[in-house]
Structures are given as C-alpha cells and as structure tokens.
Design a protein around this motif. Structure first.
Motif, PDB file in Angstrom:
ATOM      1  N   PRO A  42       0.817  -1.223   0.000  1.00 31.87           N
ATOM      2  CA  PRO A  42       0.000   0.000   0.000  1.00 31.87           C
ATOM      3  C   PRO A  42       0.846   1.267   0.000  1.00 31.87           C
ATOM      4  O   PRO A  42       0.977   1.959   1.003  1.00 31.87           O
ATOM      5  N   THR A  43       1.436   1.591  -1.130  1.00 33.38           N
ATOM      6  CA  THR A  43       2.235   2.809  -1.241  1.00 33.38           C
ATOM      7  C   THR A  43       1.337   4.043  -1.179  1.00 33.38           C
ATOM      8  O   THR A  43       0.165   3.990  -1.571  1.00 33.38           O
ATOM      9  N   GLY A  93      -6.335   5.110   2.984  1.00 29.66           N
ATOM     10  CA  GLY A  93      -5.310   5.438   2.008  1.00 29.66           C
ATOM     11  C   GLY A  93      -4.998   4.276   1.086  1.00 29.66           C
ATOM     12  O   GLY A  93      -4.770   4.469  -0.118  1.00 29.66           O
ATOM     13  N   ALA A  94      -4.987   3.053   1.649  1.00 29.07           N
ATOM     14  CA  ALA A  94      -4.739   1.867   0.827  1.00 29.07           C
ATOM     15  C   ALA A  94      -5.839   1.678  -0.207  1.00 29.07           C
ATOM     16  O   ALA A  94      -5.585   1.279  -1.348  1.00 29.07           O
ATOM     17  N   CYS A  98      -5.327   1.641  -4.181  1.00 31.79           N
ATOM     18  CA  CYS A  98      -5.829   0.533  -4.986  1.00 31.79           C
ATOM     19  C   CYS A  98      -6.651   1.050  -6.158  1.00 31.79           C
ATOM     20  O   CYS A  98      -6.485   0.598  -7.299  1.00 31.79           O
ATOM     21  N   ALA A  99      -7.521   2.004  -5.888  1.00 29.87           N
ATOM     22  CA  ALA A  99      -8.328   2.588  -6.961  1.00 29.87           C
ATOM     23  C   ALA A  99      -7.441   3.312  -7.968  1.00 29.87           C
ATOM     24  O   ALA A  99      -7.665   3.223  -9.179  1.00 29.87           O
ATOM     25  N   ARG A 100      -6.426   4.001  -7.482  1.00 31.36           N
ATOM     26  CA  ARG A 100      -5.536   4.766  -8.361  1.00 31.36           C
ATOM     27  C   ARG A 100      -4.791   3.869  -9.333  1.00 31.36           C
ATOM     28  O   ARG A 100      -4.620   4.204 -10.515  1.00 31.36           O
ATOM     29  N   VAL A 106      -8.382  -4.728  -1.539  1.00 25.89           N
ATOM     30  CA  VAL A 106      -7.443  -4.430  -0.460  1.00 25.89           C
ATOM     31  C   VAL A 106      -7.636  -5.503   0.590  1.00 25.89           C
ATOM     32  O   VAL A 106      -8.744  -5.667   1.118  1.00 25.89           O
ATOM     33  N   SER A 107      -6.581  -6.256   0.876  1.00 30.17           N
ATOM     34  CA  SER A 107      -6.751  -7.389   1.779  1.00 30.17           C
ATOM     35  C   SER A 107      -5.508  -7.623   2.615  1.00 30.17           C
ATOM     36  O   SER A 107      -4.502  -6.929   2.490  1.00 30.17           O
ATOM     37  N   GLY A 108      -5.599  -8.622   3.483  1.00 34.97           N
ATOM     38  CA  GLY A 108      -4.526  -8.953   4.403  1.00 34.97           C
ATOM     39  C   GLY A 108      -5.051  -8.896   5.824  1.00 34.97           C
ATOM     40  O   GLY A 108      -6.241  -9.077   6.081  1.00 34.97           O
ATOM     41  N   ILE A 109      -4.147  -8.624   6.771  1.00 36.87           N
ATOM     42  CA  ILE A 109      -4.568  -8.480   8.169  1.00 36.87           C
ATOM     43  C   ILE A 109      -4.995  -7.026   8.331  1.00 36.87           C
ATOM     44  O   ILE A 109      -4.254  -6.168   8.801  1.00 36.87           O
TER      45      ILE A 109
END
Length: 299
Positions: A42-43, A93-94, A98-100, A106-109
């Motif tokens: 997630p930059t 923000g992530a 992702c949309a950008r 968007v997944s994970g913990i």
C-alpha cells in the motif's frame, strides 16, 4: 480481474523492494510468466512508485490487489482511539491507492495488528474493529473496491484464526464488499476440517492464497492442495487465487521476525514464480475437471 480464478503472485517473490525499479521488474516478470495479477504493497497514493505501478499495470494489462498487515500503532482492536484512528486512516489510504492503480481488492490483516498477541482480543476491541472495517468498506464500495479479511494463524493475530470467525465478522459489518481471504498455509494450522470450512464460508470468500507448509516451493511441503481446490469449486468460487511465499533472501526486519522466517526457504524468486504458476495452473485445471465430473458433466 474479470477472468474466472485469475492467478496472481505476491510482489516479495519477485523483488525485495517496491520502489520504481522493483515495481517495474516485478510487474513485467509476473506478466512474462503468465500471471493475471500481482499483489502490491500500500504505497502512498501520491508517490512516484504508485504512478509507475499504475502505468505498468495499464501497459501490461495486469490486475492488482493491495495486500497489507496493520502495525501495532494501527491496531483497530486497540483500546487507544488514536491508534485505531491511525489504522483506519491507513486503510482508507490503501483503498485510494488501490483505486488509483486500477486494482480491485485491499486485503490482508486489515482488522488487527499483524503480530503475536499475549492475550485474547477483548469484545470491545472486536466491536471497534468491525465498526472501522464497515466505514472503510463504505468508502471502498464507492470506488468499486473489495475489502478482504485474511484469516491467519494464532501467532499473527488473536482475532480471525478460522473461516467461521471471519464469516461472523463479515456478516456483522453489514457490508457485502467485505470478503473472507483464506490461505492454505494458515488453514493447514488452524482448521479442523478444511473442506467444510471453505464450504461454510461459501460466497463470502473473496480471495485465496496458496502457500505450502514451509512457505517455499509448492509441493515441497506437506500440504495436499487438492481438498482446498475441490472445495473452492464446490463452493462456486470464481475469484482470484494467488501464490504467497517468503524467504530470508528477500525480506528484512520487522517482517522477517513477525513471520519467523529464520532460513532461506528459497533463493531464486524467478524460478520459484515460474514453478508456482505452472503448479497452480495444473491444480486449478485438475480441480475444475474433478468438480465437473463430480457433477456428472462428463462428455
């Protein structure tokens, strides 16, 4: 990712750093091998690497999923409202990133800190996490993004260790774009009956990770992947399947310590990625055929 069961790979298989050069290398290699999408970190949405990622994904036609783990100072289950607010802002923000880049997940913990806890999650911590995930999911829905909750083993969270726990959590958010993210590595540790866990999760499954017991080459550990794949198809799963693996040749602290990767599980990411794609492609094909025949659809 419109293809049925698109195949993906985690970025840390192909590059150690997700800077502009690392992103270019990983995306182009994933495309060359045949993967349909890549998992990215997630930059920040305005960073140069985010724009490079967006351009390369568009150029190659690759899909993307942004995958992450919240840190201790972003824990949505924390009793400290400032910590919870940081975690929620990070997830927002992530979603924007992702949309950008043209991603869809968007997944994970995403629901607690990615760490070993020394105590069970308190009820008010779980309630706070559900509320935060629901707010993030509402923002994500407006951008066409799905939020995944990765079910991981007891040493990486104290909240969602089984598919059944994740299903209840998903339902309590009240958001249909909140989905369960299952992982063969973690399920092999935690689930009593893997097939039944997958079938019970059913249409709430939104992402599936394939990883072997030693987090190395698929087939070099002790997991029998056939029950996982057959159960996924029996549940009607058509979503993405991705390969995730970690080695001390590619990761540094703090991730190295959190994951407990104390040896080189592999040395050549290119060879690993090529092998894993071939393995997954064959596994999915045989699973589909087994499911078709089980339904009596034999030509």
């Amino acid at each position: 990712m419109n293809k049925i069961n698109p195949l993906g790979v985690h970025w840390l298989v192909l590059t150690k750093t997700w800077d502009s050069d690392g992103a270019r290398h990983a995306i182009r290699e994933a495309k060359r091998i045949g993967y349909d999408f890549i998992e990215t970190p997630p930059t920040p949405v305005g960073d140069e690497v985010t724009e490079v990622t967006r351009q390369l994904l568009a150029e190659t036609g690759m899909g993307a999923a942004v995958c992450l783990g919240l840190s201790a100072d972003q824990d949505l289950t924390s009793p400290d409202p400032e910590i919870r607010a940081r975690g929620e802002a990070f997830l927002m923000g992530a979603v924007d990133t992702c949309a950008r880049i043209g991603g869809s997940l968007v997944s994970g913990i995403t629901y607690s800190a990615f760490q070993k806890y020394m105590l069970p999650c308190p009820a008010d911590g779980r309630t706070a996490s559900i509320a935060a995930i629901a707010r993030v999911a509402r923002h994500a829905k407006s951008l066409g993004i799905t939020i995944g909750l990765e079910v991981v083993n007891r040493y990486e969270t104290n909240l969602l260790n089984t598919a059944e726990q994740a299903l209840a959590f998903c339902n309590e958010t009240g958001m249909e774009n909140v989905k369960i993210h299952l992982d063969s590595y973690h399920m092999n540790i935690e689930e009593t009956d893997i097939q039944q866990a997958i079938l019970k999760a059913g249409d709430r499954i939104g992402f599936f990770h394939i990883g072997d017991s030693n987090r190395g080459y698929l087939g070099a550990g002790n997991i029998d992947f056939n029950p996982f794949i057959r159960a996924l198809f029996q549940a009607g799963y058509t979503g993405p399947i991705s390969f995730e693996s970690f080695s001390s040749t590619m990761i540094d602290q703090p991730l190295l310590g959190i994951l407990g990767i104390w040896r080189d599980t592999w040395e050549d990411g290119k060879d690993l990625a090529e092998h894993s794609f071939t393995f997954m492609e064959a596994l999915v094909k045989s699973g589909r055929e087994a499911h078709r025949r089980a339904l009596g659809r034999v030509a």
